[in-house]
Motif scaffolding. Sequence first.
Motif, PDB file in Angstrom:
ATOM      1  N   GLU A 155       0.833  -1.204   0.000  1.00 18.85           N
ATOM      2  CA  GLU A 155       0.000   0.000   0.000  1.00 18.85           C
ATOM      3  C   GLU A 155       0.869   1.255   0.000  1.00 18.85           C
ATOM      4  OE1 GLU A 155      -2.055  -3.217   2.397  1.00 18.85           O
ATOM      5  OE2 GLU A 155      -0.148  -2.191   2.620  1.00 18.85           O
ATOM      6  N   ARG A 156       0.489   2.172  -0.889  1.00 20.23           N
ATOM      7  CA  ARG A 156       1.196   3.444  -0.994  1.00 20.23           C
ATOM      8  C   ARG A 156       0.180   4.568  -1.152  1.00 20.23           C
ATOM      9  NH1 ARG A 156       6.606   2.699  -2.126  1.00 20.23           N
ATOM     10  NH2 ARG A 156       6.830   4.668  -3.185  1.00 20.23           N
ATOM     11  N   LEU A 157       0.541   5.742  -0.696  1.00 23.96           N
ATOM     12  CA  LEU A 157      -0.267   6.923  -0.964  1.00 23.96           C
ATOM     13  C   LEU A 157       0.207   7.497  -2.287  1.00 23.96           C
ATOM     14  CD1 LEU A 157      -0.498   8.867   2.402  1.00 23.96           C
ATOM     15  CD2 LEU A 157      -2.369   7.849   1.115  1.00 23.96           C
TER      16      LEU A 157
ATOM     17  N   GLU B 158      -5.272   8.316  -3.482  1.00 24.64           N
ATOM     18  CA  GLU B 158      -5.770   6.976  -3.209  1.00 24.64           C
ATOM     19  C   GLU B 158      -4.754   6.147  -2.456  1.00 24.64           C
ATOM     20  OE1 GLU B 158      -6.412   5.195  -7.005  1.00 24.64           O
ATOM     21  OE2 GLU B 158      -4.290   5.127  -7.467  1.00 24.64           O
ATOM     22  N   LEU B 159      -5.225   5.081  -1.887  1.00 28.09           N
ATOM     23  CA  LEU B 159      -4.355   4.037  -1.379  1.00 28.09           C
ATOM     24  C   LEU B 159      -4.242   3.029  -2.500  1.00 28.09           C
ATOM     25  CD1 LEU B 159      -5.950   3.604   2.107  1.00 28.09           C
ATOM     26  CD2 LEU B 159      -3.656   4.419   1.659  1.00 28.09           C
ATOM     27  N   ASN B 160      -3.047   2.725  -2.910  1.00 26.20           N
ATOM     28  CA  ASN B 160      -2.859   1.826  -4.038  1.00 26.20           C
ATOM     29  C   ASN B 160      -2.302   0.508  -3.538  1.00 26.20           C
ATOM     30  OD1 ASN B 160      -1.944   0.436  -6.280  1.00 26.20           O
ATOM     31  ND2 ASN B 160      -1.456   2.304  -7.376  1.00 26.20           N
ATOM     32  N   GLU B 161      -3.103  -0.549  -3.613  1.00 22.55           N
ATOM     33  CA  GLU B 161      -2.695  -1.855  -3.114  1.00 22.55           C
ATOM     34  C   GLU B 161      -2.033  -2.717  -4.182  1.00 22.55           C
ATOM     35  OE1 GLU B 161      -6.079  -3.645  -1.331  1.00 22.55           O
ATOM     36  OE2 GLU B 161      -6.217  -2.132   0.227  1.00 22.55           O
ATOM     37  N   ASP B 162      -1.974  -2.262  -5.415  1.00 24.33           N
ATOM     38  CA  ASP B 162      -1.397  -3.092  -6.458  1.00 24.33           C
ATOM     39  C   ASP B 162      -0.169  -2.448  -7.111  1.00 24.33           C
ATOM     40  OD1 ASP B 162      -3.540  -1.404  -7.266  1.00 24.33           O
ATOM     41  OD2 ASP B 162      -3.457  -2.250  -9.273  1.00 24.33           O
ATOM     42  N   HIS B 163       0.563  -1.684  -6.356  1.00 22.99           N
ATOM     43  CA  HIS B 163       1.798  -1.054  -6.822  1.00 22.99           C
ATOM     44  C   HIS B 163       2.850  -2.145  -7.050  1.00 22.99           C
ATOM     45  CE1 HIS B 163       4.254   2.450  -7.493  1.00 22.99           C
ATOM     46  NE2 HIS B 163       5.159   2.003  -6.681  1.00 22.99           N
ATOM     47  N   TYR B 164       3.696  -1.972  -8.033  1.00 25.33           N
ATOM     48  CA  TYR B 164       4.766  -2.909  -8.366  1.00 25.33           C
ATOM     49  C   TYR B 164       4.243  -4.291  -8.751  1.00 25.33           C
ATOM     50  CZ  TYR B 164       7.957   0.573  -6.518  1.00 25.33           C
ATOM     51  OH  TYR B 164       8.640   1.726  -6.292  1.00 25.33           O
ATOM     52  N   GLY B 165       3.135  -4.347  -9.440  1.00 26.53           N
ATOM     53  CA  GLY B 165       2.668  -5.608  -9.993  1.00 26.53           C
ATOM     54  C   GLY B 165       1.941  -6.517  -9.033  1.00 26.53           C
ATOM     55  N   ASN B 166       1.640  -6.108  -7.833  1.00 21.85           N
ATOM     56  CA  ASN B 166       0.877  -6.938  -6.900  1.00 21.85           C
ATOM     57  C   ASN B 166      -0.594  -6.781  -7.196  1.00 21.85           C
ATOM     58  OD1 ASN B 166       3.079  -7.915  -5.350  1.00 21.85           O
ATOM     59  ND2 ASN B 166       3.218  -5.900  -4.408  1.00 21.85           N
ATOM     60  N   LYS B 167      -1.061  -7.451  -8.227  1.00 26.09           N
ATOM     61  CA  LYS B 167      -2.438  -7.266  -8.702  1.00 26.09           C
ATOM     62  C   LYS B 167      -3.315  -8.426  -8.338  1.00 26.09           C
ATOM     63  CE  LYS B 167      -0.757  -4.363 -12.201  1.00 26.09           C
ATOM     64  NZ  LYS B 167      -0.567  -3.698 -13.241  1.00 26.09           N
TER      65      LYS B 167
END
Length: 121
Positions: free
Chosen positions: A95-97, A112-121
């Motif tokens: 998770e990243r801002l 947003e909070l991004n839960e799929d940064h760096y390919g974690n989809k």
Amino acid sequence: MVTFCIFASSNIIVTMIVEFQDEDLKELIEKGKNNKYKKLSKDRKFIIQLVSVYNRLISVDNASELKVFSSLHYEKLKNNYSGKSSVRIVNGRVERLIFEEFDGGIRIVLLELNEDHYGNK
């Protein structure tokens, strides 16, 4: 426009102007809970770190000053997120801002909070 410090210790001075485009994220930071982010709301460690990251964001004069906090892993993004920047919330998690910088780093818009940064989809 929001210029407040949530759960701030007495030594944090608010210098950054922050605007929220995601009202749910604003509620998560302010109250520690939100229906949209229900799963994350239940994670106390995450909430504590989210508030800590937010306090760091508002305590700097310019977003480029975030580089000195190595745990944040501040970076300017490319490709789909071109023109935006991000910071890590919890070390070792995805998770990243994601935010935009305005006026030479004076104003940050939290997106947003991004839960799929760096390919974690």
